[in-house]
Design an enzyme around this catalytic site. Structure first.
Site, PDB file in Angstrom:
ATOM      1  N   TYR A 155       0.856  -1.199   0.000  1.00 39.11           N
ATOM      2  CA  TYR A 155       0.000   0.000   0.000  1.00 39.11           C
ATOM      3  C   TYR A 155       0.891   1.248   0.000  1.00 39.11           C
ATOM      4  O   TYR A 155       0.680   2.181  -0.779  1.00 39.11           O
ATOM      5  CB  TYR A 155      -0.901  -0.032   1.236  1.00 39.11           C
ATOM      6  CG  TYR A 155      -1.837   1.156   1.364  1.00 39.11           C
ATOM      7  CD1 TYR A 155      -2.980   1.240   0.579  1.00 39.11           C
ATOM      8  CD2 TYR A 155      -1.576   2.178   2.277  1.00 39.11           C
ATOM      9  CE1 TYR A 155      -3.842   2.327   0.701  1.00 39.11           C
ATOM     10  CE2 TYR A 155      -2.434   3.261   2.406  1.00 39.11           C
ATOM     11  CZ  TYR A 155      -3.564   3.331   1.618  1.00 39.11           C
ATOM     12  OH  TYR A 155      -4.413   4.407   1.738  1.00 39.11           O
ATOM     13  N   ALA A 157       3.987   1.549  -1.003  1.00 39.62           N
ATOM     14  CA  ALA A 157       4.669   1.686  -2.299  1.00 39.62           C
ATOM     15  C   ALA A 157       3.713   2.279  -3.331  1.00 39.62           C
ATOM     16  O   ALA A 157       4.071   3.181  -4.099  1.00 39.62           O
ATOM     17  CB  ALA A 157       5.178   0.328  -2.763  1.00 39.62           C
TER      18      ALA A 157
HETATM   19  P1  NAD Z   1     -13.279   3.439   0.987  1.00 41.08           P
HETATM   20  O1  NAD Z   1     -12.866   2.012   0.969  1.00 41.08           O
HETATM   21  O2  NAD Z   1     -14.474   3.832   1.750  1.00 41.08           O
HETATM   22  O3  NAD Z   1     -13.450   4.006  -0.494  1.00 41.08           O
HETATM   23  C1  NAD Z   1     -12.675   3.555  -1.584  1.00 41.08           C
HETATM   24  C2  NAD Z   1     -13.522   3.674  -2.819  1.00 41.08           C
HETATM   25  O4  NAD Z   1     -12.752   3.235  -3.949  1.00 41.08           O
HETATM   26  C3  NAD Z   1     -14.765   2.786  -2.756  1.00 41.08           C
HETATM   27  O5  NAD Z   1     -15.880   3.525  -3.191  1.00 41.08           O
HETATM   28  C4  NAD Z   1     -14.452   1.655  -3.729  1.00 41.08           C
HETATM   29  O6  NAD Z   1     -15.583   1.111  -4.359  1.00 41.08           O
HETATM   30  C5  NAD Z   1     -13.581   2.391  -4.738  1.00 41.08           C
HETATM   31  N1  NAD Z   1     -12.767   1.459  -5.519  1.00 41.08           N
HETATM   32  C6  NAD Z   1     -11.986   0.454  -5.060  1.00 41.08           C
HETATM   33  N2  NAD Z   1     -11.438  -0.197  -6.092  1.00 41.08           N
HETATM   34  C7  NAD Z   1     -11.896   0.407  -7.215  1.00 41.08           C
HETATM   35  C8  NAD Z   1     -11.676   0.190  -8.597  1.00 41.08           C
HETATM   36  N3  NAD Z   1     -10.895  -0.812  -9.035  1.00 41.08           N
HETATM   37  N4  NAD Z   1     -12.286   1.009  -9.501  1.00 41.08           N
HETATM   38  C9  NAD Z   1     -13.085   2.015  -9.080  1.00 41.08           C
HETATM   39  N5  NAD Z   1     -13.335   2.266  -7.773  1.00 41.08           N
HETATM   40  C10 NAD Z   1     -12.740   1.466  -6.862  1.00 41.08           C
HETATM   41  O7  NAD Z   1     -11.990   4.191   1.526  1.00 41.08           O
HETATM   42  P2  NAD Z   1     -11.663   5.742   1.747  1.00 41.08           P
HETATM   43  O8  NAD Z   1     -11.054   5.850   3.074  1.00 41.08           O
HETATM   44  O9  NAD Z   1     -12.798   6.611   1.371  1.00 41.08           O
HETATM   45  O10 NAD Z   1     -10.470   5.913   0.688  1.00 41.08           O
HETATM   46  C11 NAD Z   1     -10.461   6.854  -0.372  1.00 41.08           C
HETATM   47  C12 NAD Z   1      -9.019   7.116  -0.759  1.00 41.08           C
HETATM   48  O11 NAD Z   1      -8.333   7.705   0.341  1.00 41.08           O
HETATM   49  C13 NAD Z   1      -8.223   5.847  -1.098  1.00 41.08           C
HETATM   50  O12 NAD Z   1      -7.383   6.081  -2.184  1.00 41.08           O
HETATM   51  C14 NAD Z   1      -7.420   5.604   0.157  1.00 41.08           C
HETATM   52  O13 NAD Z   1      -6.246   4.873  -0.100  1.00 41.08           O
HETATM   53  C15 NAD Z   1      -7.129   7.022   0.591  1.00 41.08           C
HETATM   54  N6  NAD Z   1      -6.768   7.148   1.995  1.00 41.08           N
HETATM   55  C16 NAD Z   1      -7.644   6.827   2.984  1.00 41.08           C
HETATM   56  C17 NAD Z   1      -7.244   6.956   4.293  1.00 41.08           C
HETATM   57  C18 NAD Z   1      -8.145   6.614   5.445  1.00 41.08           C
HETATM   58  O14 NAD Z   1      -7.667   6.688   6.588  1.00 41.08           O
HETATM   59  N7  NAD Z   1      -9.393   6.264   5.236  1.00 41.08           N
HETATM   60  C19 NAD Z   1      -5.962   7.420   4.602  1.00 41.08           C
HETATM   61  C20 NAD Z   1      -5.113   7.744   3.574  1.00 41.08           C
HETATM   62  C21 NAD Z   1      -5.522   7.626   2.271  1.00 41.08           C
END
Ligand code: NAD
Length: 247
Positions: A155, A157
């Protein structure tokens, strides 16, 4: 702040992507949402935004790692509006495993969704934005891409690669007045982190200097700044939204 702009947010039917989409709609943007598996839920999200904010909104069911589906989204955006003002590369997955125990399939899927997908989207969006010599692309990276974490090597990376993508694309696209920035959230209370074992969850919360888990809206507000004309001279930056986890 985004009146009549056209914006596309990947992975926008829940969590941070949903908060970004709602925030953009509240600021007057016409929107494209994106989901990967559930057409009915995607349609209902788009309908909710249309009725609540009175903007145009529709959704693409498309896996960010499938270049053909990604291309189709931009063909449709071009047909509808002939322009794109904002792309948010938000879709992402987290699949924790300690080094030496990471299945091959998990390595490949994580890199595909978190890094390769955003590259496909950035390429297509930049092509469309070049036509109007204007645009803002925001890549949702992570604090893990900057400082790492046990059990999150792949993740980390994939998210560090997004920062590299942001810096190079920002340099290449600046002459076309297309800005490319990254947002690096810390620990945000979405479904993604709720899957963590309770001990790990508590440990992460203890490392937040501001003493609270972030909300999706905290990230959406930072994304709005980078999407809007408040940041017209900001490009190639990584904006941490982490309650002081990094300091
Ligand atoms: P989440 O799991 O609620 O949302 C992720 C979304 O991405 C979901 O709607 C899912 O359906 C969609 N998704 C996954 N694979 C997909 C694909 N192949 N094609 C299209 N859509 C796809 O998580 P979140 O916390 O809302 O994360 C959103 C972003 O923020 C992500 O990139 C995550 O890595 C990043 N992020 C989150 C956090 C955290 O603490 N929640 C921290 C740092 C970064």
């Amino acid at each position: 702040m985004l009146k009549d702009k056209v914006a596309f947010v990947t992975g926008s039917t829940r969590g941070i992507g949903w908060a970004v989409a709602r925030t953009f709609a509240q600021q007057g943007a016409n929107l494209f949402l994106n989901g990967v598996s559930d057409q009915a839920h995607l349609d209902s999200c788009a309908g909710q935004i249309r009725s609540e904010f009175g903007v145009e909104c529709s959704g693409f069911l498309a896996d960010v790692c499938d270049p053909t589906s990604v291309k189709r989204c931009y063909t449709e955006i071009f047909k509808r509006y002939k322009r794109l003002d904002v792309l948010v590369n938000n879709a992402g997955i987290l699949d924790d495993a300690l080094l030496g125990m990471i299945p091959d399939a998990a390595i490949n899927r994580t890199i595909q969704v978190n890094t390769v997908g955003p590259i496909y989207h950035l390429q297509e969006a930049a092509r469309l934005m070049s036509r109007n010599k204007s645009g803002s692309i925001i890549n949702i990276s992570s604090i893990i891409g900057r400082v790492g974490n046990e059990g999150q090597a792949v993740y980390g990376a994939s998210k560090a690669a997004l920062i590299g993508l942001t810096l190079s694309a920002a340099k290449e696209l600046a002459p076309k007045n297309i800005r490319v920035n990254a947002v690096a959230p810390g620990f945000i209370g979405t479904d993604m982190v709720k899957q963590l074992p309770p001990a790990k969850y508590d440990e992460r919360v203890r490392s937040i200097k501001m003493g609270r888990v972030g909300e999706a809206q905290d990230v959406a507000n930072a994304v709005l700044f980078l999407a809007s004309d408040l940041s017209t001279y900001v490009t190639g930056q990584v904006l941490g939204v982490d309650g002081g986890m990094l300091i």
